[in-house]
Design a protein around this motif. Structure first.
Motif, PDB file in Angstrom:
ATOM      1  N   ILE A   1     -36.249  29.166  50.243  1.00  0.00           N
ATOM      2  CA  ILE A   1     -36.897  29.294  51.545  1.00  0.00           C
ATOM      3  C   ILE A   1     -37.656  30.609  51.665  1.00  0.00           C
ATOM      4  O   ILE A   1     -38.678  30.692  52.352  1.00  0.00           O
ATOM      5  N   TYR A   2     -37.189  31.640  50.968  1.00  0.00           N
ATOM      6  CA  TYR A   2     -37.710  32.989  51.198  1.00  0.00           C
ATOM      7  C   TYR A   2     -38.648  33.527  50.120  1.00  0.00           C
ATOM      8  O   TYR A   2     -39.310  34.544  50.335  1.00  0.00           O
ATOM      9  N   VAL A   3     -38.736  32.877  48.961  1.00  0.00           N
ATOM     10  CA  VAL A   3     -39.521  33.455  47.870  1.00  0.00           C
ATOM     11  C   VAL A   3     -41.022  33.501  48.159  1.00  0.00           C
ATOM     12  O   VAL A   3     -41.753  34.269  47.526  1.00  0.00           O
ATOM     13  N   ALA A   4     -41.493  32.697  49.106  1.00  0.00           N
ATOM     14  CA  ALA A   4     -42.940  32.674  49.376  1.00  0.00           C
ATOM     15  C   ALA A   4     -43.426  33.938  50.086  1.00  0.00           C
ATOM     16  O   ALA A   4     -44.603  34.292  49.976  1.00  0.00           O
ATOM     17  N   GLN A   5     -42.542  34.624  50.783  1.00  0.00           N
ATOM     18  CA  GLN A   5     -42.966  35.728  51.642  1.00  0.00           C
ATOM     19  C   GLN A   5     -43.750  36.820  50.914  1.00  0.00           C
ATOM     20  O   GLN A   5     -44.802  37.236  51.381  1.00  0.00           O
ATOM     21  N   PRO A   6     -43.301  37.311  49.759  1.00  0.00           N
ATOM     22  CA  PRO A   6     -44.056  38.392  49.117  1.00  0.00           C
ATOM     23  C   PRO A   6     -45.298  37.946  48.349  1.00  0.00           C
ATOM     24  O   PRO A   6     -46.057  38.786  47.870  1.00  0.00           O
ATOM     25  N   VAL A   7     -45.516  36.630  48.196  1.00  0.00           N
ATOM     26  CA  VAL A   7     -46.666  36.156  47.406  1.00  0.00           C
ATOM     27  C   VAL A   7     -47.614  35.301  48.240  1.00  0.00           C
ATOM     28  O   VAL A   7     -48.396  34.520  47.688  1.00  0.00           O
ATOM     29  N   LEU A   8     -47.566  35.447  49.545  1.00  0.00           N
ATOM     30  CA  LEU A   8     -48.429  34.645  50.405  1.00  0.00           C
ATOM     31  C   LEU A   8     -49.907  34.871  50.092  1.00  0.00           C
ATOM     32  O   LEU A   8     -50.707  33.931  50.099  1.00  0.00           O
ATOM     33  N   ALA A   9     -50.268  36.122  49.824  1.00  0.00           N
ATOM     34  CA  ALA A   9     -51.670  36.424  49.542  1.00  0.00           C
ATOM     35  C   ALA A   9     -52.142  35.694  48.290  1.00  0.00           C
ATOM     36  O   ALA A   9     -53.257  35.137  48.258  1.00  0.00           O
ATOM     37  N   GLU A  10     -51.311  35.684  47.247  1.00  0.00           N
ATOM     38  CA  GLU A  10     -51.674  35.000  46.006  1.00  0.00           C
ATOM     39  C   GLU A  10     -51.795  33.495  46.214  1.00  0.00           C
ATOM     40  O   GLU A  10     -52.712  32.850  45.680  1.00  0.00           O
ATOM     41  N   ILE A  11     -50.880  32.921  46.981  1.00  0.00           N
ATOM     42  CA  ILE A  11     -50.938  31.491  47.270  1.00  0.00           C
ATOM     43  C   ILE A  11     -52.217  31.160  48.037  1.00  0.00           C
ATOM     44  O   ILE A  11     -52.915  30.184  47.731  1.00  0.00           O
ATOM     45  N   GLY A  12     -52.516  31.962  49.043  1.00  0.00           N
ATOM     46  CA  GLY A  12     -53.711  31.728  49.835  1.00  0.00           C
ATOM     47  C   GLY A  12     -54.971  31.798  49.002  1.00  0.00           C
ATOM     48  O   GLY A  12     -55.887  30.977  49.150  1.00  0.00           O
ATOM     49  N   SER A  13     -55.046  32.759  48.087  1.00  0.00           N
ATOM     50  CA  SER A  13     -56.220  32.910  47.235  1.00  0.00           C
ATOM     51  C   SER A  13     -56.366  31.740  46.269  1.00  0.00           C
ATOM     52  O   SER A  13     -57.470  31.229  46.052  1.00  0.00           O
ATOM     53  N   ASP A  14     -55.254  31.288  45.694  1.00  0.00           N
ATOM     54  CA  ASP A  14     -55.294  30.216  44.696  1.00  0.00           C
ATOM     55  C   ASP A  14     -55.632  28.864  45.315  1.00  0.00           C
ATOM     56  O   ASP A  14     -56.388  28.073  44.734  1.00  0.00           O
ATOM     57  N   LEU A  15     -55.071  28.585  46.490  1.00  0.00           N
ATOM     58  CA  LEU A  15     -55.260  27.272  47.116  1.00  0.00           C
ATOM     59  C   LEU A  15     -56.259  27.303  48.267  1.00  0.00           C
ATOM     60  O   LEU A  15     -56.393  26.310  48.995  1.00  0.00           O
ATOM     61  N   ALA A  16     -56.952  28.410  48.435  1.00  0.00           N
ATOM     62  CA  ALA A  16     -57.976  28.557  49.477  1.00  0.00           C
ATOM     63  C   ALA A  16     -57.404  28.284  50.873  1.00  0.00           C
ATOM     64  O   ALA A  16     -57.979  27.547  51.679  1.00  0.00           O
ATOM     65  N   VAL A  17     -56.256  28.889  51.155  1.00  0.00           N
ATOM     66  CA  VAL A  17     -55.631  28.761  52.474  1.00  0.00           C
ATOM     67  C   VAL A  17     -56.082  29.944  53.329  1.00  0.00           C
ATOM     68  O   VAL A  17     -55.904  31.097  52.929  1.00  0.00           O
ATOM     69  N   PRO A  18     -56.669  29.697  54.507  1.00  0.00           N
ATOM     70  CA  PRO A  18     -57.086  30.805  55.382  1.00  0.00           C
ATOM     71  C   PRO A  18     -55.896  31.684  55.745  1.00  0.00           C
ATOM     72  O   PRO A  18     -54.759  31.204  55.878  1.00  0.00           O
ATOM     73  N   GLU A  19     -56.140  32.969  55.901  1.00  0.00           N
ATOM     74  CA  GLU A  19     -55.066  33.913  56.208  1.00  0.00           C
ATOM     75  C   GLU A  19     -54.302  33.525  57.459  1.00  0.00           C
ATOM     76  O   GLU A  19     -53.083  33.680  57.536  1.00  0.00           O
ATOM     77  N   ALA A  20     -55.016  32.996  58.456  1.00  0.00           N
ATOM     78  CA  ALA A  20     -54.375  32.614  59.717  1.00  0.00           C
ATOM     79  C   ALA A  20     -53.396  31.450  59.550  1.00  0.00           C
ATOM     80  O   ALA A  20     -52.518  31.248  60.387  1.00  0.00           O
ATOM     81  N   ASP A  21     -53.558  30.676  58.459  1.00  0.00           N
ATOM     82  CA  ASP A  21     -52.704  29.499  58.251  1.00  0.00           C
ATOM     83  C   ASP A  21     -51.575  29.740  57.250  1.00  0.00           C
ATOM     84  O   ASP A  21     -50.780  28.837  56.984  1.00  0.00           O
TER      85      ASP A  21
END
Length: 408
Positions: free
Chosen positions: A22-42
């Protein structure tokens, strides 16, 4: 008969790995957003997906532990959580990522089934000690997930985090079947009856009191851990995410130091140490609140806060599982609903408070949550006369739960 060390370690490891999903995504949100083109607000949905699945699982899946063989149930839930992790690791789009994380969150409630099983496998004289060890695994999973995620992402990318967790979950599923004993149940209780019993818990004074204490406890916890990065990343420190993550090690030290909480619970001091730990929780914010000028004080505050949280958390679960020996899965799952809601309130409130009043405002908020928990504990003691654990057990044995609150 005591619970062997190997089984305790296995149960703690199950909890740690499951909650980490549940918690591992928190420190890598920026990388996930960049890779999958997820807007920062989402990007918040990446974390929220697992939390939503988790809340649903608490209500619908955890009660199954009171009617099915928990060894097989834990093993099955670990495998299904692994499937969710595999979907997340290979997701080509944000939608599939969210589906995978929601599935993993849904079956991450294996943590609560595991805690309940650990309580039932232990003799009454060592139940608190066992819960202290097993719930330490939960804290290690929450705090260690950030360190693990950062290290793996730096070497192999964010997807490697979910692949590693999927492998660990499958391995633990096999280990559970090999090492833990069978948990045979009568099978004469329907799912509807178990859910109805689960709902009835919310009318029992002891359960409500301990649930509210847990709510404010984890609201204070969430206020710190969801907001601490904000002042540390700002002037004058401007710490990197990796440097900020090191404060998780300080929190880990405090949580592990609270393993003694289980022994206090076994000695009949759970209610007393709850009040002392809540007072310590409030006091810890006087150190954590100094993040704008002293990192050493922040580290001290983090250690004290995590120590206090672990003491109260173990004490709450020890009292509840002793009072409801035939419904340990339901009572632990219900209690964790308060935990989840408190964590969510603290996480959302701290960012809003920081934006308007800085870290000093967040510190006041965290202190207020701690004091509210202390007030609930104090009122619970005054409103309800003391009762021995044996009386609570007798009440539950007779299926008349109207007076269980007297143990509070």
């Amino acid at each position: 008969m005591g619970l062997p060390f190997t089984r305790r370690v296995l149960l703690a490891t199950v909890c740690g790995v499951a909650v980490a999903t549940i918690y591992v995504a928190q420190p890598v949100l920026a990388e996930i957003g960049s890779d999958l083109a997820v807007p920062e607000a989402d990007l918040g949905w990446v974390v929220a997906a697992g939390q939503v699945g988790y809340l649903i699982g608490l209500a619908l899946l955890v009660p199954l532990g009171d009617m099915l063989d928990r060894r097989k149930l834990i093993s099955g839930h670990l495998l299904l959580a692994a499937v969710g992790m595999l979907v997340a690791a290979t997701a080509p789009s944000p939608v599939l990522l969210l589906v995978g994380l929601a599935v993993s969150g849904l079956f991450a409630v294996v943590v609560q089934t595991t805690v309940a099983f650990a309580a039932d496998l232990s003799s009454p004289s060592e139940r608190g000690r066992t819960l202290g060890v097993v719930t330490s695994g939960v804290v290690i999973g929450i705090l260690g997930a950030r360190v693990l995620a950062g290290a793996l992402a730096a070497v192999w990318g964010w997807r490697s985090i979910y692949l590693v967790l999927a492998v660990l979950l499958v391995a633990l599923s096999v280990g559970v079947l090999e090492i833990l004993p069978a948990d045979r149940r009568g099978g004469d209780t329907s799912y509807g009856e178990v859910v109805a019993s689960f709902v009835h818990l919310f009318r029992v004074p002891l359960f409500i009191t301990r649930g509210l204490i847990g709510f404010f406890l984890f609201a204070s916890f969430g206020t710190l851990w969801s907001g601490l990065a904000l002042p540390l990343a700002a002037e004058p420190w401007r710490l990197s995410p990796a440097q900020i993550g090191l404060f998780g090690i300080a929190g880990l030290a405090g949580a592990l130091g609270a393993a003694r909480a289980g022994r206090w619970a076994d000695a009949g001091k759970a209610n007393l140490v709850t009040g002392g730990a809540l007072a310590l929780l409030a006091a810890s914010w006087s150190a954590s609140g100094q993040a704008t000028w002293s990192l050493w004080l922040v580290a001290v505050g983090v250690i004290l806060l995590d120590f206090a949280v672990q003491v109260v958390h173990v004490s709450n679960q020890s009292l509840l599982t002793a009072a409801f020996p035939h419904r340990t899965s339901s009572v632990v799952g219900g209690y964790m609903i308060f935990y989840s809601l408190g964590s969510a309130v603290g996480a959302t409130a701290t960012t809003t408070m920081f934006a308007t009043a800085g870290w000093a405002g967040s510190a006041v908020l965290g202190t207020a949550f701690a004091l509210c928990g202390f007030l609930v504990w104090a009122l619970g003691r005054r409103a309800v006369p003391a009762q021995t654990p044996g009386d609570a057990l007798a009440v539950d044995e007779s299926r008349d739960v109207s007076g269980v609150g007297k143990d509070s």
